[in-house]
Design a protein around this motif. Sequence first.
Motif, short mmCIF file in Angstrom:
data_model
loop_
_atom_site.label_atom_id
_atom_site.label_comp_id
_atom_site.label_asym_id
_atom_site.label_seq_id
_atom_site.Cartn_x
_atom_site.Cartn_y
_atom_site.Cartn_z
N ARG A 59 0.86 -1.17 0.00
CA ARG A 59 0.00 0.00 0.00
C ARG A 59 0.91 1.23 0.00
O ARG A 59 1.94 1.23 0.65
CB ARG A 59 -0.91 -0.01 1.22
CG ARG A 59 -1.87 -1.21 1.21
CD ARG A 59 -2.59 -1.42 2.52
NE ARG A 59 -3.30 -0.25 3.01
CZ ARG A 59 -4.60 0.01 2.77
NH1 ARG A 59 -5.30 -0.83 2.06
NH2 ARG A 59 -5.17 1.10 3.25
N GLU A 88 -6.81 10.72 -9.44
CA GLU A 88 -7.78 10.46 -8.38
C GLU A 88 -7.81 11.63 -7.40
O GLU A 88 -6.77 12.06 -6.90
CB GLU A 88 -7.45 9.16 -7.65
CG GLU A 88 -8.58 8.71 -6.79
CD GLU A 88 -8.51 7.25 -6.44
OE1 GLU A 88 -8.95 6.92 -5.32
OE2 GLU A 88 -8.01 6.44 -7.24
N THR A 95 -3.68 9.93 2.34
CA THR A 95 -4.54 8.99 1.63
C THR A 95 -3.71 7.76 1.33
O THR A 95 -2.57 7.88 0.87
CB THR A 95 -5.06 9.60 0.31
OG1 THR A 95 -5.72 10.82 0.61
CG2 THR A 95 -6.01 8.65 -0.39
N ARG A 99 -7.39 2.09 -3.05
CA ARG A 99 -8.69 2.20 -2.39
C ARG A 99 -9.61 1.15 -3.01
O ARG A 99 -9.89 1.20 -4.19
CB ARG A 99 -9.31 3.57 -2.62
CG ARG A 99 -8.53 4.72 -2.05
CD ARG A 99 -9.36 5.96 -2.26
NE ARG A 99 -8.57 7.17 -2.16
CZ ARG A 99 -9.08 8.37 -2.39
NH1 ARG A 99 -10.33 8.51 -2.74
NH2 ARG A 99 -8.32 9.43 -2.26
N GLY A 100 -10.07 0.21 -2.21
CA GLY A 100 -11.01 -0.79 -2.71
C GLY A 100 -10.42 -1.87 -3.59
O GLY A 100 -11.14 -2.63 -4.22
N GLN A 101 -9.14 -1.95 -3.68
CA GLN A 101 -8.47 -3.00 -4.44
C GLN A 101 -7.14 -3.30 -3.77
O GLN A 101 -6.87 -2.76 -2.70
CB GLN A 101 -8.27 -2.58 -5.89
CG GLN A 101 -7.44 -1.31 -6.03
CD GLN A 101 -7.30 -0.85 -7.47
OE1 GLN A 101 -7.91 -1.38 -8.36
NE2 GLN A 101 -6.48 0.14 -7.69
#
Length: 164
Positions: A59, A88, A95, A99-101
Amino acid sequence: MRFLKTTALIAGTLALGLSACTVSVRPNLTLQASGGNLITRVTPDRGEGSTYGVGETVRISVGTRTPGYVTLVALQSNGYANVLVRNEYIAAGTTTFPRGQIFTVAPPRGVQRVRAIFTRVRPTTDLVVSGYYDGTRWNTFTEAYVNPYPQADRDVQETFFYIR
């Protein structure tokens, strides 16, 4: 004679100590295209210069002083580049992507560079990365992408990690 033995002992100790050192070369972290000091940090979740095995997840956290748009581009050790995140919108603060993956680490092994490109205004073009880049071409490509925006409205920072 005692001086010679002491000197030899010190030299031997230094040689052993230095042989265990690892020298790491950090990629370019602040680029000529950068101007606004809008990005406060870009780091992988284990820290800059950390190591990930093939198949592990990574990440990337991006900290910014203002809201805006971020694009993350990866440059693999073989010179191949690809876009991880494109234009994005993010709020000021930190951040974490994706996000979401998930980002799954894949070969080639070696240093993986990740460049964050940030603009305060929505980019008018999509960043299209295709092919292989050396250091000079990589920097030229980034500069050409951000040059239409005023220096105060853009920032470019880079981090890296190793794939084993």
